[in-house]
Design a protein around this motif. Structure first.
Motif, PDB file in Angstrom:
ATOM      1  N   UNK A   1      -4.432  25.392  32.049  1.00 48.35           N
ATOM      2  CA  UNK A   1      -4.651  24.475  30.926  1.00 48.35           C
ATOM      3  C   UNK A   1      -5.921  24.822  30.155  1.00 48.35           C
ATOM      4  N   UNK A   2      -5.822  24.811  28.823  1.00 46.77           N
ATOM      5  CA  UNK A   2      -6.990  24.975  27.969  1.00 46.77           C
ATOM      6  C   UNK A   2      -7.586  23.602  27.695  1.00 46.77           C
ATOM      7  N   UNK A   3      -8.747  23.362  28.262  1.00 49.94           N
ATOM      8  CA  UNK A   3      -9.493  22.129  28.032  1.00 49.94           C
ATOM      9  C   UNK A   3     -10.603  22.431  27.021  1.00 49.94           C
ATOM     10  N   UNK A   4     -11.702  21.721  27.084  1.00 47.77           N
ATOM     11  CA  UNK A   4     -12.819  21.941  26.167  1.00 47.77           C
ATOM     12  C   UNK A   4     -14.126  21.941  26.949  1.00 47.77           C
ATOM     13  N   UNK A   5     -15.138  22.548  26.377  1.00 51.07           N
ATOM     14  CA  UNK A   5     -16.446  22.592  27.011  1.00 51.07           C
ATOM     15  C   UNK A   5     -16.958  21.161  27.238  1.00 51.07           C
ATOM     16  N   UNK A   6     -17.508  20.930  28.415  1.00 53.28           N
ATOM     17  CA  UNK A   6     -18.117  19.637  28.686  1.00 53.28           C
ATOM     18  C   UNK A   6     -17.164  18.476  28.820  1.00 53.28           C
ATOM     19  N   UNK A   7     -15.882  18.747  29.058  1.00 52.85           N
ATOM     20  CA  UNK A   7     -14.924  17.657  29.219  1.00 52.85           C
ATOM     21  C   UNK A   7     -15.352  16.752  30.366  1.00 52.85           C
TER      22      UNK A   7
ATOM     23  N   UNK B   1     -15.260  12.374  21.490  1.00 60.68           N
ATOM     24  CA  UNK B   1     -13.950  11.841  21.910  1.00 60.68           C
ATOM     25  C   UNK B   1     -13.034  12.935  22.439  1.00 60.68           C
ATOM     26  N   UNK B   2     -13.153  14.146  21.891  1.00 59.96           N
ATOM     27  CA  UNK B   2     -12.306  15.231  22.378  1.00 59.96           C
ATOM     28  C   UNK B   2     -12.587  15.508  23.854  1.00 59.96           C
ATOM     29  N   UNK B   3     -13.858  15.559  24.229  1.00 59.89           N
ATOM     30  CA  UNK B   3     -14.211  15.804  25.619  1.00 59.89           C
ATOM     31  C   UNK B   3     -13.719  14.716  26.545  1.00 59.89           C
ATOM     32  N   UNK B   4     -13.767  13.470  26.078  1.00 60.94           N
ATOM     33  CA  UNK B   4     -13.304  12.360  26.925  1.00 60.94           C
ATOM     34  C   UNK B   4     -11.790  12.365  27.063  1.00 60.94           C
ATOM     35  N   UNK B   5     -11.076  12.681  25.983  1.00 62.05           N
ATOM     36  CA  UNK B   5      -9.615  12.755  26.069  1.00 62.05           C
ATOM     37  C   UNK B   5      -9.172  13.902  26.973  1.00 62.05           C
TER      38      UNK B   5
ATOM     39  N   UNK C   1     -10.783  15.112  29.421  1.00 67.16           N
ATOM     40  CA  UNK C   1     -11.090  14.767  30.817  1.00 67.16           C
ATOM     41  C   UNK C   1      -9.928  14.015  31.458  1.00 67.16           C
ATOM     42  N   UNK C   2      -9.267  13.167  30.677  1.00 67.76           N
ATOM     43  CA  UNK C   2      -8.103  12.437  31.202  1.00 67.76           C
ATOM     44  C   UNK C   2      -6.996  13.406  31.604  1.00 67.76           C
ATOM     45  N   UNK C   3      -6.727  14.377  30.740  1.00 59.34           N
ATOM     46  CA  UNK C   3      -5.653  15.329  31.025  1.00 59.34           C
ATOM     47  C   UNK C   3      -6.044  16.299  32.134  1.00 59.34           C
ATOM     48  N   UNK C   4      -7.319  16.682  32.186  1.00 60.99           N
ATOM     49  CA  UNK C   4      -7.770  17.540  33.288  1.00 60.99           C
ATOM     50  C   UNK C   4      -7.528  16.844  34.625  1.00 60.99           C
TER      51      UNK C   4
ATOM     52  N   UNK D   1     -12.419  25.819  30.324  1.00 62.50           N
ATOM     53  CA  UNK D   1     -13.211  25.000  29.399  1.00 62.50           C
ATOM     54  C   UNK D   1     -14.093  25.914  28.560  1.00 62.50           C
ATOM     55  N   UNK D   2     -13.590  26.375  27.419  1.00 65.57           N
ATOM     56  CA  UNK D   2     -14.355  27.307  26.592  1.00 65.57           C
ATOM     57  C   UNK D   2     -15.367  26.604  25.692  1.00 65.57           C
ATOM     58  N   UNK D   3     -16.442  27.332  25.397  1.00 67.02           N
ATOM     59  CA  UNK D   3     -17.471  26.865  24.475  1.00 67.02           C
ATOM     60  C   UNK D   3     -16.974  27.008  23.027  1.00 67.02           C
ATOM     61  N   UNK D   4     -17.832  26.734  22.099  1.00 64.92           N
ATOM     62  CA  UNK D   4     -17.541  26.799  20.656  1.00 64.92           C
ATOM     63  C   UNK D   4     -17.006  28.178  20.283  1.00 64.92           C
ATOM     64  N   UNK D   5     -15.873  28.218  19.571  1.00 63.19           N
ATOM     65  CA  UNK D   5     -15.219  29.478  19.222  1.00 63.19           C
ATOM     66  C   UNK D   5     -15.973  30.208  18.109  1.00 63.19           C
ATOM     67  N   UNK D   6     -16.232  31.491  18.278  1.00 60.86           N
ATOM     68  CA  UNK D   6     -16.731  32.292  17.157  1.00 60.86           C
ATOM     69  C   UNK D   6     -15.760  32.260  15.979  1.00 60.86           C
ATOM     70  N   UNK D   7     -14.463  32.141  16.277  1.00 63.50           N
ATOM     71  CA  UNK D   7     -13.457  32.115  15.205  1.00 63.50           C
ATOM     72  C   UNK D   7     -13.644  30.932  14.261  1.00 63.50           C
ATOM     73  N   UNK D   8     -14.381  29.891  14.686  1.00 64.46           N
ATOM     74  CA  UNK D   8     -14.685  28.803  13.766  1.00 64.46           C
ATOM     75  C   UNK D   8     -15.483  29.292  12.561  1.00 64.46           C
ATOM     76  N   UNK D   9     -16.193  30.396  12.732  1.00 61.53           N
ATOM     77  CA  UNK D   9     -16.961  30.959  11.620  1.00 61.53           C
ATOM     78  C   UNK D   9     -16.050  31.448  10.500  1.00 61.53           C
ATOM     79  N   UNK D  10     -14.804  31.741  10.827  1.00 59.15           N
ATOM     80  CA  UNK D  10     -13.871  32.185   9.787  1.00 59.15           C
ATOM     81  C   UNK D  10     -13.601  31.083   8.770  1.00 59.15           C
ATOM     82  N   UNK D  11     -13.821  29.817   9.163  1.00 61.68           N
ATOM     83  CA  UNK D  11     -13.682  28.723   8.206  1.00 61.68           C
ATOM     84  C   UNK D  11     -14.740  28.803   7.109  1.00 61.68           C
ATOM     85  N   UNK D  12     -15.822  29.539   7.380  1.00 58.73           N
ATOM     86  CA  UNK D  12     -16.902  29.686   6.404  1.00 58.73           C
ATOM     87  C   UNK D  12     -16.806  31.013   5.658  1.00 58.73           C
ATOM     88  N   UNK D  13     -15.733  31.779   5.886  1.00 56.97           N
ATOM     89  CA  UNK D  13     -15.633  33.122   5.322  1.00 56.97           C
ATOM     90  C   UNK D  13     -15.648  33.115   3.800  1.00 56.97           C
ATOM     91  N   UNK D  14     -15.020  32.133   3.182  1.00 56.84           N
ATOM     92  CA  UNK D  14     -14.986  32.078   1.721  1.00 56.84           C
ATOM     93  C   UNK D  14     -16.374  31.955   1.132  1.00 56.84           C
TER      94      UNK D  14
END
Length: 293
Positions: free
Chosen positions: A101-107, A114-118, A120-123, A137-150
């Motif tokens: 399962x792909x969870x989130x950092x600090x779940x 709220x994402x981390x708390x939700x 945690x329920x599924x974990x 539980x991966x940390x912040x994605x480098x791919x999020x930087x692509x949202x700033x590419x423009x």
């Protein structure tokens, strides 16, 4: 004998990279997509495609039949625990052996978002489901930087409400390769493990800008903005209000130092260091030059 692996969230960043990472392995890939029109991507990677929705349990049994391993990635929204619950029920009914399962950092139940708390329920539900399981539980994605590419392509700048936050960000391809390693190692080796995945170092976005500039051969500048400014921009680009709220909670947590850490888990799983943001930028230079993600 080949194991059948079902990939959920099959058109997303990590799941797409996971199918690439599993290419050539002795597994039979199966992909679950909500929209039939998006089947070509997974099919082109050799997956047998099933149409179904984790929010609709009646649509799931055909996709799960005969599956041994499930890669479980749920949409990031208020119904995430329901989606995960539906997938686990379908998996149990089908006799699935293992769920990764792909969870989130600090779940956690006391996570500052709220994402981390939700998650945690599924974990926790996965931990007691009776099947073999592994949680990433991966940390912040480098791919999020692509949202700033423009903005980076047009002005050489990008703006986030992260202040001077220092974050152990990770390339999503490394997440996918860790998931592939877990899936290919067999159902027992990683059973009961929760892996927190990070990049090689914790960076501020000012340092990220410097590394982007190094890779692109031109200056890039990070311009911190306030929460209200960032929220207005997100809503203006069509982000749902719930997503904007969630991202603001993450930004506030990161600005407080919550994300300033790294682990050696990626290197332990893959036998090599995780990718640095310079490598990420070089591999995605075209996006940062043209503005296309």
């Amino acid at each position: 004998m080949s194991r059948t692996v079902l990939i959920t969230g099959a058109t997303g960043t990590v799941s797409t990279a996971l199918m690439d990472a599993l290419s050539g392995a002795d597994v039979d890939l199966r992909a679950l997509v909500r929209d039939k029109s998006k089947a070509d991507g997974p099919a082109g990677k050799g997956a047998e495609v099933f149409v179904g929705d984790l929010g609709d349990p009646r649509s799931l049994p055909p996709a799960f039949e005969g599956v041994r391993d499930v890669w479980l990635l749920t949409p990031n929204d208020p119904r995430a625990p329901e989606n995960s619950m539906n997938a686990l029920w379908a998996a149990r009914q089908a006799g699935v052996e293992r769920v990764v399962r792909l969870s989130v950092v600090g779940a956690a139940h006391d996570a500052p978002n709220r994402s981390g708390r939700l998650h945690a329920l599924s974990d926790r539900e996965l931990e007691v489901c009776g099947m073999r399981w592994t949680i990433l539980r991966p940390h912040w994605f480098m791919q999020n930087l692509l949202n700033e590419a423009g903005d980076i392509a047009a002005t050489g700048t990008f703006s986030l409400n992260m202040a001077s936050a220092r974050i152990g960000m990770i390339d999503a391809r490394d997440i996918a390769e860790c998931a592939a390693r877990v899936l290919l190692d067999g159902p027992d080796r990683h059973h009961g493990a929760t892996y927190t995945l990070t990049g090689p170092r914790s960076l501020t976005f000012g340092e990220v800008a410097g590394r982007l500039g190094l890779a692109l051969g031109r200056p890039v500048t990070y311009l911190p903005v306030g929460d209200d400014t960032r929220r207005t921009a997100l809503l203006g680009h069509g982000a749902p209000r719930w997503i904007a709220d969630m991202l603001e909670e993450y930004a506030q947590a990161y600005a407080s130092g919550w994300g300033d850490f790294t682990t050696g888990t990626v290197a332990g799983l893959l036998g090599r260091p995780p990718r640095d943001v310079v490598e990420f930028a070089r591999d995605h230079a075209a996006a940062f030059t043209s503005g296309g993600g």
